[in-house]
Motif scaffolding. Sequence first.
Motif, short mmCIF file in Angstrom:
data_model
loop_
_atom_site.label_atom_id
_atom_site.label_comp_id
_atom_site.label_asym_id
_atom_site.label_seq_id
_atom_site.Cartn_x
_atom_site.Cartn_y
_atom_site.Cartn_z
N GLN A 1 -3.83 2.76 -9.11
CA GLN A 1 -3.29 1.41 -9.30
C GLN A 1 -4.36 0.32 -9.35
OE1 GLN A 1 -2.31 3.68 -7.05
NE2 GLN A 1 -0.16 3.46 -6.47
N LYS A 2 -5.57 0.62 -8.91
CA LYS A 2 -6.60 -0.43 -8.95
C LYS A 2 -7.05 -0.73 -10.38
CE LYS A 2 -10.62 2.64 -8.31
NZ LYS A 2 -11.79 2.92 -7.48
N TYR A 3 -6.72 0.18 -11.31
CA TYR A 3 -7.05 -0.05 -12.72
C TYR A 3 -5.89 -0.75 -13.42
CZ TYR A 3 -10.93 3.20 -12.02
OH TYR A 3 -12.07 3.81 -11.57
N LYS A 4 -6.21 -1.60 -14.39
CA LYS A 4 -5.18 -2.34 -15.13
C LYS A 4 -5.16 -1.98 -16.62
CE LYS A 4 -5.47 -4.38 -11.17
NZ LYS A 4 -4.71 -3.81 -10.04
N GLN B 1 1.31 -1.06 -7.97
CA GLN B 1 0.59 -1.84 -8.98
C GLN B 1 1.03 -3.31 -8.88
OE1 GLN B 1 -1.89 -2.95 -10.84
NE2 GLN B 1 -1.92 -0.97 -11.92
N GLU C 1 -13.69 -5.26 -17.27
CA GLU C 1 -13.26 -4.81 -15.95
C GLU C 1 -13.11 -3.30 -15.99
OE1 GLU C 1 -8.55 -5.90 -16.74
OE2 GLU C 1 -9.58 -6.69 -15.00
#
Length: 388
Positions: free
Chosen positions: A313-316, A342, A276
């Motif tokens: 925040q779309k990244y984890k 998040q 991802e």
Amino acid sequence: MILNAKQRQAIAKLKKLRVGALFMEPGTGKTLTAIKIIESSDTDFCLFIVPFQSKGNFERELKKWSFRIDYQIVGVESLSNSDKLYLDLLLKITKYQHPFVVVDESLKIKNKDAKRTQRVIEIGKQAYYRLIMNGTPVSKNIVDLWTQMQFLSPKILGMSENQFKDTFIEYVKINSHGKTQEIIKKYWNMKYLYSLIDPYVFDAKLKINVSMQEINVDYEIADTTKYYQLKEQMLHSIGFMNDIQFLAYTQQMQQSYSTDSNKLKAVSALVNKLEEPTILFCKFVNTQAVLERKFPNCKVLTYGKGALGLNLQKYKNMIFVDKTWDYAQLEQAKRRIYRIGQDSNVKYYELTGNVGLEKLMNRSISNKSTMLNLFKEASNKKEFINEF
């Protein structure tokens, strides 16, 4: 807009004062908090002094929250580079009745001898209101607090820098080749220090309903020839080396394996495993170029630019390809994804190579210690030098 409990507490405390500090971790909404504090005052002009690379993002935040007070945004670095800008701002601010000066990322003015620090303090003297903002009050040691409080008001601490050190730090002075180095042994009187600054400070930790996991990934550097050559050169000079010279050597040493083949294999294994979008943090421009070419689906950032002002925040997941000495810089980087908004658990992967410099940098971050002092302390231990 709906303010969270911490934001409301900060506004309630600092709106009653003419000076204040928002030590709110990245992601806790300190920009909106600052806006509400400013709007609660009777200011007629606000000067925002921010890191140059975050000017655009700061402007967008002001527009997002419909900030309507007359304002100007300047990069703190520009103040040291442009005499004209500095003099223009000094003149401009005197034309207003209740000017407000806000310094974002106030650790940028921690060095009292830096031109930009001196100029920010002089501009601040002309302001009716003063506010500083940062995710943490210190990056290396508590001396970082002194200049920040001087900007707000010399009356808060009521002591010179030397008096501050003598009151709160136990240190020894070592003379080497005509130069004096201060080695910090420990801190004391911390309750007294806190009592002095507490009336003017709001300190908020980020609490959101997602977890943060830190994972170390060890790898073996394929070619350490250049690293050990530089190490030998540095060890011959360490006795009379200052912080800047030490940093220059360690930067070269770290860069010598920044794009090492085994390191890139370790990054590739992680990226493939995560499946991802992932953020890769690195330190050097040439490393950034290599990573962008090899991992086009990842977002590649450098600490200097990417650690400030971005909401991602779309990244984890985040991979720290290169280490940094700077605790505050590392925390800023982490808070690009661990912040309000998040909604998923986040993971940080930190690569650690099999050389002593990597261990030393881990210790520096862990202890929030100065680089050179840590090294000199460690250099007294023969076994550590052999590892390094």
